[in-house]
Design a protein around this motif. Structure first.
Motif, PDB file in Angstrom:
ATOM      1  N   LEU B 194       0.828  -1.207   0.000  1.00 49.32           N
ATOM      2  CA  LEU B 194       0.000   0.000   0.000  1.00 49.32           C
ATOM      3  C   LEU B 194       0.862   1.256   0.000  1.00 49.32           C
ATOM      4  O   LEU B 194       0.532   2.249  -0.654  1.00 49.32           O
ATOM      5  CB  LEU B 194      -0.923  -0.003   1.223  1.00 49.32           C
ATOM      6  CG  LEU B 194      -2.065  -1.019   1.156  1.00 49.32           C
ATOM      7  CD1 LEU B 194      -2.758  -1.162   2.492  1.00 49.32           C
ATOM      8  CD2 LEU B 194      -3.064  -0.616   0.085  1.00 49.32           C
ATOM      9  N   GLY B 197       1.881   1.933  -3.398  1.00 55.57           N
ATOM     10  CA  GLY B 197       0.750   2.501  -4.118  1.00 55.57           C
ATOM     11  C   GLY B 197       0.612   3.983  -3.816  1.00 55.57           C
ATOM     12  O   GLY B 197       0.379   4.800  -4.712  1.00 55.57           O
ATOM     13  N   LEU B 198       0.777   4.326  -2.537  1.00 57.32           N
ATOM     14  CA  LEU B 198       0.666   5.737  -2.136  1.00 57.32           C
ATOM     15  C   LEU B 198       1.746   6.584  -2.791  1.00 57.32           C
ATOM     16  O   LEU B 198       1.505   7.707  -3.229  1.00 57.32           O
ATOM     17  CB  LEU B 198       0.787   5.853  -0.614  1.00 57.32           C
ATOM     18  CG  LEU B 198      -0.407   5.410   0.210  1.00 57.32           C
ATOM     19  CD1 LEU B 198      -0.083   5.474   1.692  1.00 57.32           C
ATOM     20  CD2 LEU B 198      -1.614   6.266  -0.110  1.00 57.32           C
ATOM     21  N   THR B 201       1.060   7.737  -6.277  1.00 57.21           N
ATOM     22  CA  THR B 201       0.054   8.756  -6.616  1.00 57.21           C
ATOM     23  C   THR B 201       0.746  10.110  -6.726  1.00 57.21           C
ATOM     24  O   THR B 201       1.565  10.464  -5.892  1.00 57.21           O
ATOM     25  CB  THR B 201      -1.041   8.858  -5.534  1.00 57.21           C
ATOM     26  OG1 THR B 201      -0.404   9.064  -4.279  1.00 57.21           O
ATOM     27  CG2 THR B 201      -1.916   7.645  -5.481  1.00 57.21           C
ATOM     28  N   THR B 224      -6.534   9.906  -3.023  1.00 54.38           N
ATOM     29  CA  THR B 224      -5.726   8.761  -2.620  1.00 54.38           C
ATOM     30  C   THR B 224      -6.386   7.438  -3.007  1.00 54.38           C
ATOM     31  O   THR B 224      -5.776   6.593  -3.653  1.00 54.38           O
ATOM     32  CB  THR B 224      -5.496   8.790  -1.093  1.00 54.38           C
ATOM     33  OG1 THR B 224      -5.098  10.111  -0.725  1.00 54.38           O
ATOM     34  CG2 THR B 224      -4.425   7.813  -0.702  1.00 54.38           C
ATOM     35  N   LEU B 228      -5.222   4.162  -5.253  1.00 51.08           N
ATOM     36  CA  LEU B 228      -4.763   3.022  -4.474  1.00 51.08           C
ATOM     37  C   LEU B 228      -5.584   1.768  -4.745  1.00 51.08           C
ATOM     38  O   LEU B 228      -5.157   0.647  -4.458  1.00 51.08           O
ATOM     39  CB  LEU B 228      -4.886   3.392  -2.986  1.00 51.08           C
ATOM     40  CG  LEU B 228      -3.937   2.758  -2.003  1.00 51.08           C
ATOM     41  CD1 LEU B 228      -2.509   2.965  -2.439  1.00 51.08           C
ATOM     42  CD2 LEU B 228      -4.166   3.344  -0.620  1.00 51.08           C
TER      43      LEU B 228
END
Lengths: 279, 311
Positions: B194, B197-198, B201, B224, B228
């Protein structure tokens, strides 16, 4: 963005982070504390965080009670072999999967994904029967074969990512300069790929070092068993256990994978992430 | 090779070198075979063999006289209440671990994405559960849960919350207790995924949203989360499968007890196969597990494809 975060939010964030740190750390700290406690303190009614009289007795006793050295040697042999063989056969395949789009690559990628969903019972029963016919039950050779195949999907996954990260233009430039195919692979691709290959091998090593289920089923006698299986012998049939030696042995068994993991963690997370983010 | 000369333009586009396709394919096969043969022999083969075994009465010790019995194992399984109990426990365990694990991992990932001071420590600690052998994780938590010498009951006592209890052997507490361990053990992988993924962004989107006056929750929901979502769905699906199929952790913690309250499907199938020698029957259980997982995965992927349409 952080300048916009208010003081109250910041405090909340630190509180939350502290909560996470406690939750993540306390079982491990307790394991270490128990491993160094003398028997007298382990029997006390109100256990303390820090041993009053730290001792190495538990470690000595652990080695007396179970064949830990033999088990560690077995684990090391299985894990090193699995790591080396795994990357040796996975790297060429990963290279093809990354560089050539073909039905084979697509099928291999599909298999990598699907293999994550197998319940191992469905694999282990037939493997048990096959290995039994080959006289490879209770042998590390049989276990190593299983570990190699078991580590392959993730190894391929990681390696494909590493190959893709090597620009194909470099290989093309080398071949324009007149280098042959093999020469290009050896002198251009391999050096750039080497760190990734090492990380993958270490990951396969850790996976095999930590593995329990296949070892439990395939290895029957204590002198053949790997460390995780031998650790469970410290827990008696009724669940009763000599806590000190149990903690000491468990702590020792963790150290190799923990150290290696700390060493390659960035590469693994990078590899894993590339997959997770892309897919 | 003659065919290559027939369509040179296409060749050129394929690899930019105009090499002979047949030779290249031969080289590719040569590179692939060392991995492909073991995969077929030790993975795909046994899997098909295992599915075949589910339709036989194979037992350990008399595998030579194994008979084809059709779907009899599956008919028995339908009526095996113990199996369905374990199946239900497996689902409760898988959901009970996967969902809180995701929520906690998301929280930690969001924190680690901020510029906080103890970030490096949290990252370092998060490695521990990930790198530990599952057997050691189980042993470690047995020490924590230990009714006499464990730290959990002592803490409960110190906080004046009562005397604590024997968590792993209580009928009501065993499953929640192992679920907590499952959450602890699997949180790092999810957190790391995760977090990546963050970090993928675009930062500008956040800043634009903040300038527009969007609060933290609104920014999370509009900026977000959409970015995500693909990662979140992938890891949730994978975690669910891994958890449903897990074995070592619970084997070490409770061996499926007390009274089968934590007997996950894998533990049940393991006992059936290697304690009672019922290979055919255990293989049938494996098939049912694969089938159910495939259905769940299909539903998940369908949801994900739909999610992909509107973003």
């Amino acid at each position: 963005m952080s300048t916009r975060t208010g003081r109250a939010t910041r405090t909340g964030q630190y509180l939350a982070l502290t909560g996470y740190l406690v939750f993540l750390a306390f079982p491990f700290l307790w394991l270490i504390s128990t491993a160094f406690k003398p028997a007298r303190e382990l029997g006390s009614l109100h256990p303390t965080w820090i041993p009053d009289h730290p001792t190495l007795d538990n470690f000595r006793q652990a080695f007396d009670e179970q064949p830990l050295l033999q088990a560690a040697a077995n684990s090391a042999l299985a894990a090193v072999s699995a790591g080396v063989i795994c990357v040796a056969i996975a790297t060429p395949m990963a290279y093809v999967m990354a560089r050539h789009r073909s039905k084979l690559s697509a099928a291999a990628t599909g298999w990598v994904v699907i293999s994550q969903a197998f319940p191992f019972v469905l694999l282990i029963i037939p493997l048990f029967l096959v290995l039994k016919n080959l006289q490879l039950i209770n042998s590390l050779a049989g276990l190593i074969m299983v570990y190699v195949v078991w580590s392959l999907p993730f190894a391929l996954w990681m390696l494909v990512g590493y190959v893709r990260a090597v620009p194909a233009e470099l290989e093309e430039a080398a071949s324009v300069d007149g280098a042959g195919r093999l020469r290009t692979l050896v002198s251009v691709t391999a050096p750039l790929l080497a760190p990734g290959i090492v990380a993958t091998a270490l990951f396969a090593f850790i996976t095999a070092w930590n593995e329990f289920f296949f070892a439990l089923v395939l290895l029957k006698t204590p002198e053949k068993q790997t460390l995780p299986v031998v650790l469970t012998h410290f827990i008696g049939a009724e669940g009763a256990a000599d806590l000190g030696p149990l903690a000491a042995a468990a702590f020792l068994a963790t150290l190799p994978s923990l150290l290696l993991f700390a060493f390659i963690q960035r590469r693994i997370t990078g590899g894993m992430l590339a997959g997770a983010v892309k897919s | 090779m003659a065919s290559v000369r027939g369509r040179p333009g296409q060749r050129r586009r394929d690899d930019g070198r105009g090499g002979a396709r047949a030779a290249r394919d031969r080289a590719a096969w040569f590179l692939v075979l060392p991995a492909l043969v073991p995969i077929l022999v030790l993975s795909v083969g046994p899997l098909l063999y295992g599915i075949g075994l589910a339709f036989t009465d194979a037992q350990s010790g008399r595998t030579r006289s194994t008979q084809w019995i059709g779907a009899l194992n599956f008919q028995d399984l339908v009526h095996d209440t113990l199996f369905w109990d374990s199946f239900r426990i497996g689902l409760v365990w898988a959901v009970g671990v996967t969902v809180p694990q995701f929520v906690l991992a998301l929280g930690l990932a969001l924190l680690l994405n901020e510029n906080l001071r103890m970030r490096w420590l949290a990252r370092a600690l998060a490695i521990i559960p990930w790198a530990m052998p599952e057997v050691v994780v189980g042993i470690m938590w047995r020490l924590v849960y230990n009714p006499d010498a464990g730290i959990l009951n002592e803490t409960i006592h110190d906080l004046g919350l009562g005397d604590g209890r024997d968590w792993l052997t209580g009928f009501g507490t065993a499953l929640p207790a192992v679920i907590v361990v499952g959450i602890w053990a699997g949180m790092p992988q999810s957190t790391v995924a995760l977090l990546a993924g963050l970090q993928n962004t675009p930062h500008e989107l956040h800043e634009a949203a903040a300038l527009d006056g969007a609060g933290a929750w609104r920014r999370f929901r509009t900026v977000t989360w959409p970015a995500l979502k693909p990662v979140a769905l992938s890891i949730t699906a994978l975690n669910f499968i891994w958890n449903f199929n897990s074995f070592a952790l619970v084997y070490v913690l409770t061996s499926g007890g007390p009274g089968g309250r934590t007997r996950l499907p894998m533990l049940f199938a393991y006992e059936e196969a290697f304690r009672y020698g019922q290979f055919g029957y255990a293989a049938a259980m494996g098939c049912v597990m694969v089938a159910v997982i495939s259905v769940i995965l299909a539903v998940f992927l369908a949801g994900r494809l739909r999610g992909g349409d509107d973003t």
